[in-house]
Write an enzyme that holds these catalytic residues in place. Structure first.
Site, short mmCIF file in Angstrom:
data_model
loop_
_atom_site.label_atom_id
_atom_site.label_comp_id
_atom_site.label_asym_id
_atom_site.label_seq_id
_atom_site.Cartn_x
_atom_site.Cartn_y
_atom_site.Cartn_z
N LYS A 57 38.33 -78.94 12.00
CA LYS A 57 39.32 -79.98 11.74
C LYS A 57 39.60 -80.73 13.04
O LYS A 57 39.81 -80.10 14.08
CB LYS A 57 40.62 -79.34 11.22
CG LYS A 57 41.77 -80.32 11.00
CD LYS A 57 41.52 -81.21 9.81
CE LYS A 57 42.73 -82.08 9.49
NZ LYS A 57 43.85 -81.30 8.90
N VAL A 58 39.58 -82.06 12.98
CA VAL A 58 39.87 -82.87 14.17
C VAL A 58 40.75 -84.05 13.81
O VAL A 58 40.92 -84.40 12.63
CB VAL A 58 38.58 -83.41 14.84
CG1 VAL A 58 37.64 -82.28 15.21
CG2 VAL A 58 37.89 -84.45 13.97
N SER A 59 41.29 -84.68 14.84
CA SER A 59 42.00 -85.95 14.67
C SER A 59 40.98 -87.06 14.40
O SER A 59 39.93 -87.12 15.05
CB SER A 59 42.78 -86.29 15.94
OG SER A 59 43.71 -85.29 16.26
N THR A 111 45.43 -88.53 16.88
CA THR A 111 45.81 -89.77 16.20
C THR A 111 47.24 -90.14 16.54
O THR A 111 47.58 -91.33 16.63
CB THR A 111 45.63 -89.60 14.67
OG1 THR A 111 44.28 -89.23 14.40
CG2 THR A 111 45.96 -90.88 13.93
N ALA A 112 48.08 -89.14 16.77
CA ALA A 112 49.47 -89.40 17.16
C ALA A 112 49.54 -90.22 18.45
O ALA A 112 50.36 -91.14 18.57
CB ALA A 112 50.22 -88.08 17.32
N HIS A 150 53.05 -82.41 12.19
CA HIS A 150 53.17 -81.15 11.45
C HIS A 150 54.63 -80.90 11.04
O HIS A 150 55.34 -81.82 10.66
CB HIS A 150 52.60 -79.99 12.26
CG HIS A 150 51.16 -80.14 12.64
ND1 HIS A 150 50.24 -80.80 11.85
CD2 HIS A 150 50.46 -79.73 13.73
CE1 HIS A 150 49.05 -80.77 12.43
NE2 HIS A 150 49.16 -80.14 13.57
#
EC number: 4.1.99.29
Length: 280
Positions: A57-59, A111-112, A150
């Site tokens: 899982k990645v951004s 992404t944030a 999150h």
């Protein structure tokens, strides 16, 4: 004959654990034996740059950097409307002038971070922290602003923090498309059949979780930063939707617009892996 083993790296946040719960709990028929590593999203981004795991899982903000080595699986993404990170502050802010402020960011590849720069492109002192350390840093006064992802986006108010900007809403209003946050990748050089079977297993796992929410809750609680059932299920409701099951329609538009903003203009056919033989 032994079953081939596949390693999956994911974050411990409720939506990732929810998606994987059928696999973790051995509740669905699978083509492989799976093992799991859990780490915060920035650690996962760094591991993807090292090509350390076959499924990870990645951004989405990182993906152009690993495009030559990975494809995005059509199942498992966090993407939609109303899913974005929140910019919060320790004290109420009247004007958007952050020149003398310090902002906590949950990783330079996230992404944030991209969304914060999209909202506030001016100079500001940035402190990169694991996502679960941002609220404590705000409460100690180490930083003035924090970008929450999150569970943090659901609980900041109870700590007396103030919302400055919903970065996802800001993005959606500017581009008129859903926001892609992150997704599961698979090694590009895997045989087609292997990628199809992994995708099939991931979908079976997600469908199991949807059907058995109460049964998977103890697993979600085990890994969550916030153990409240209300927070965990709000998290699932926010981040797990029809686009999580399959990237199509508006989801593809959102990904295309997002990547074009990053000056990444590859055809989605080249980077999104969907079964080509009808397996679902």
């Amino acid at each position: 004959m032994s079953i081939e083993r596949v390693e999956i790296a994911a974050s411990p946040c409720p939506n990732d654990v929810f998606i994987l719960s059928g696999l973790i709990l051995n509740k669905v028929l699978t083509s492989f034996e799976y093992s799991f590593k859990f780490a915060d999203i920035e650690t996962l981004n760094e591991l993807a740059l090292k090509k350390a795991f076959p499924v990870i899982k990645v951004s989405f903000a990182l993906y152009p950097e690993v495009y030559p080595d990975y494809q995005i699986l059509s199942c498992g993404s966090a993407l939609g409307f109303g899913v974005g990170p929140l910019l919060v502050s320790r004290k109420e802010i009247k004007e958007l002038n952050f020149a003398d402020f310090k902002v906590g960011i949950p990783g330079r590849y996230t992404t944030a971070y991209f969304l914060f720069k999209f909202f506030y492109p001016k100079e500001i002192q940035k402190i990169f922290l694991p996502y679960y350390e941002i609220i404590p840093a705000l409460l100690r006064g180490d930083i003035d602003l924090g970008v929450l992802i999150h569970e943090g986006r659901f609980v900041y108010a109870k700590y007396g923090l103030f919302l400055v900007q919903d970065l996802g809403t800001y993005w959606e209003e500017k581009v008129n498309a859903p926001l892609p946050l992150g997704g599961f990748l698979v090694k590009r050089d895997f045989p087609e059949d292997k990628k199809n079977r992994i995708l099939q297993d991931l979908r079976r796992s997600l469908k199991y979780a949807w059907a058995k929410k109460d049964e998977v809750y103890p697993l979600l609680k085990k890994y969550a930063q916030e153990p409240s059932q209300e927070v965990i299920f709000n998290h699932i409701q926010t981040y797990v939707n029809s686009y999580t099951l399959k990237l199509e329609g508006e989801a593809l538009k959102g990904i295309k617009v997002f990547f074009e903003t990053l000056n990444f203009k590859e055809d989605p056919e080249n980077f999104i892996w969907e079964n080509k033989d009808g397996i679902s």
